[in-house]
Design a protein around this motif. Sequence first.
Motif, PDB file in Angstrom:
ATOM      1  N   MET A 127       0.836  -1.205   0.000  1.00 51.98           N
ATOM      2  CA  MET A 127       0.000   0.000   0.000  1.00 51.98           C
ATOM      3  C   MET A 127       0.874   1.260   0.000  1.00 51.98           C
ATOM      4  O   MET A 127       0.599   2.223  -0.732  1.00 51.98           O
ATOM      5  CB  MET A 127      -0.909  -0.007   1.220  1.00 51.98           C
ATOM      6  N   LEU A 128       1.942   1.227   0.822  1.00 50.13           N
ATOM      7  CA  LEU A 128       2.842   2.380   0.887  1.00 50.13           C
ATOM      8  C   LEU A 128       3.552   2.603  -0.445  1.00 50.13           C
ATOM      9  O   LEU A 128       3.760   3.750  -0.875  1.00 50.13           O
ATOM     10  CB  LEU A 128       3.866   2.179   2.009  1.00 50.13           C
ATOM     11  N   LYS A 129       3.953   1.506  -1.098  1.00 48.91           N
ATOM     12  CA  LYS A 129       4.598   1.618  -2.413  1.00 48.91           C
ATOM     13  C   LYS A 129       3.653   2.244  -3.424  1.00 48.91           C
ATOM     14  O   LYS A 129       4.054   3.078  -4.248  1.00 48.91           O
ATOM     15  CB  LYS A 129       5.045   0.237  -2.896  1.00 48.91           C
ATOM     16  N   GLU A 130       2.377   1.839  -3.356  1.00 48.82           N
ATOM     17  CA  GLU A 130       1.376   2.390  -4.267  1.00 48.82           C
ATOM     18  C   GLU A 130       1.184   3.881  -4.003  1.00 48.82           C
ATOM     19  O   GLU A 130       1.099   4.693  -4.937  1.00 48.82           O
ATOM     20  CB  GLU A 130       0.062   1.633  -4.095  1.00 48.82           C
ATOM     21  N   GLU A 131       1.132   4.239  -2.714  1.00 53.57           N
ATOM     22  CA  GLU A 131       0.976   5.656  -2.354  1.00 53.57           C
ATOM     23  C   GLU A 131       2.201   6.466  -2.801  1.00 53.57           C
ATOM     24  O   GLU A 131       2.069   7.604  -3.278  1.00 53.57           O
ATOM     25  CB  GLU A 131       0.773   5.794  -0.842  1.00 53.57           C
ATOM     26  N   LEU A 132       3.402   5.845  -2.620  1.00 52.20           N
ATOM     27  CA  LEU A 132       4.643   6.507  -3.037  1.00 52.20           C
ATOM     28  C   LEU A 132       4.666   6.719  -4.548  1.00 52.20           C
ATOM     29  O   LEU A 132       5.072   7.792  -5.042  1.00 52.20           O
ATOM     30  CB  LEU A 132       5.848   5.667  -2.605  1.00 52.20           C
ATOM     31  N   LYS A 133       4.186   5.729  -5.288  1.00 51.72           N
ATOM     32  CA  LYS A 133       4.124   5.823  -6.748  1.00 51.72           C
ATOM     33  C   LYS A 133       3.208   6.963  -7.171  1.00 51.72           C
ATOM     34  O   LYS A 133       3.527   7.750  -8.080  1.00 51.72           O
ATOM     35  CB  LYS A 133       3.636   4.496  -7.318  1.00 51.72           C
ATOM     36  N   GLN A 134       2.041   7.050  -6.508  1.00 50.64           N
ATOM     37  CA  GLN A 134       1.088   8.116  -6.813  1.00 50.64           C
ATOM     38  C   GLN A 134       1.667   9.481  -6.446  1.00 50.64           C
ATOM     39  O   GLN A 134       1.486  10.469  -7.162  1.00 50.64           O
ATOM     40  CB  GLN A 134      -0.224   7.878  -6.070  1.00 50.64           C
ATOM     41  N   LEU A 135       2.378   9.523  -5.331  1.00 46.67           N
ATOM     42  CA  LEU A 135       2.989  10.773  -4.884  1.00 46.67           C
ATOM     43  C   LEU A 135       4.082  11.219  -5.864  1.00 46.67           C
ATOM     44  O   LEU A 135       4.189  12.416  -6.203  1.00 46.67           O
ATOM     45  CB  LEU A 135       3.579  10.580  -3.480  1.00 46.67           C
ATOM     46  N   GLU A 136       4.895  10.264  -6.336  1.00 41.56           N
ATOM     47  CA  GLU A 136       5.939  10.595  -7.313  1.00 41.56           C
ATOM     48  C   GLU A 136       5.330  11.125  -8.605  1.00 41.56           C
ATOM     49  O   GLU A 136       5.870  12.050  -9.237  1.00 41.56           O
ATOM     50  CB  GLU A 136       6.784   9.350  -7.594  1.00 41.56           C
ATOM     51  N   ALA A 137       4.195  10.544  -8.996  1.00 43.22           N
ATOM     52  CA  ALA A 137       3.503  11.002 -10.209  1.00 43.22           C
ATOM     53  C   ALA A 137       3.007  12.432 -10.031  1.00 43.22           C
ATOM     54  O   ALA A 137       3.100  13.264 -10.953  1.00 43.22           O
ATOM     55  CB  ALA A 137       2.353  10.063 -10.543  1.00 43.22           C
ATOM     56  N   LYS A 138       2.497  12.716  -8.842  1.00 42.26           N
ATOM     57  CA  LYS A 138       2.022  14.073  -8.565  1.00 42.26           C
ATOM     58  C   LYS A 138       3.173  15.080  -8.572  1.00 42.26           C
ATOM     59  O   LYS A 138       3.056  16.191  -9.089  1.00 42.26           O
ATOM     60  CB  LYS A 138       1.303  14.117  -7.210  1.00 42.26           C
TER      61      LYS A 138
END
Length: 402
Positions: A376-387
Amino acid sequence: MLEIPLNPYYLKWIESDESLRKLATRVYLKSGSTSTVRTYLDGVIMLSKFLEMKPSEILKAKLDWEGILNEFIAYLIYERKTARGTALNYFSGVKKWLEINLPKEDWYSIDWRRIDKPSKWKVERDRIPTREDLRLILKAANPAWRAIITLAVSSGLRQGTIINLKIGNIKIYENGKITPLIHYLKENKQLSDEALGIIVVEPEIAKERPEKYMTFCTAEALKHILMYLKIRMKRGEKLSEDTLLFVNRSKRKINPHTFKYNWLDILARVDKNVKHRKWHIYRFHTLRKYFSTWCKLSGVDPWVVEAWMGHKAGIHQVYFLSGIEDLENPVLIARLAEEYRKAVPTLTIFTEEEKIRELEKRLEEEIKARDEIIKMLKEELKQLEAKIAEIERKARNSSYMW
């Protein structure tokens, strides 16, 4: 006159009628059970009310006993709607009363074959609980009932005996030494997995057992008992050897009906309160049968098992025929402890091996939960990097405009 611990209702009947006093005295001397005395007295009291005569007046009257007793049984079953088993107990009380009080010639003149006694319904056999079911039941219980259940399973004690036990009745046998349970509480001593509990049952707390006897319990039961007692101490209760081992919320002796209700409530929580025509499959008494069955299957001498269960024949066989009459004799304790250890693995609901499995299972669940969190954290990190990338792109475009 022999003093029988009965409530005022029965004492009034005994004091007002000599024939009932004789009945109560004889029955109590033979059985030592006030419950049996009450049942037999109830039978004669019922007959007295049925005939509208005092018991002493009934004995003086020249009655057709075969006819009277047949009418009395029919009255109990069809008018009073008395259960057949109870009606048979009442009849036994009346028969014993007549045997004690009638002249011999009158007693022998009664043709008992002409009396249609009620037959008991066949009661379904109790089912001995499986270890899996005991685990479910134990998990659903509170600390007090965990202590009660593990004690019953590993000692074979009756419900009534457990209710009447005091802290002083339990001692701990560890490394060849016998130590009162209260010392482990006061000194906060640690209990090893090799320890055994010694329960000494005095005659006054055991149903119909005129002899003192002893049994054992497992370290598992001792740990639950100590945990429960420590909870009581934290709540401000002062404990001593004369304190009841188990109490209700008011710190008084547990009522048998409350005990039964609490047991059935635990069964209901795990969907094990299945009932046949009359009895629940898992009555509390089945824990005693579990103890007896698994001790014998584990290779314990059957006479020793009978002694641990408080049966008279077993007590005489083990204590008196061996020439050892003192329950505190270390030689006897050592011999019996050696026998008991044969059954410890089967009388322990949760073994050490199963505890390890539980820990391993818990660890696997924790690892799985951790992996889910990491995912879940990796997914959130991926979304954050995209932002962040999007913000940087917009910032570059705006700088070109200037």
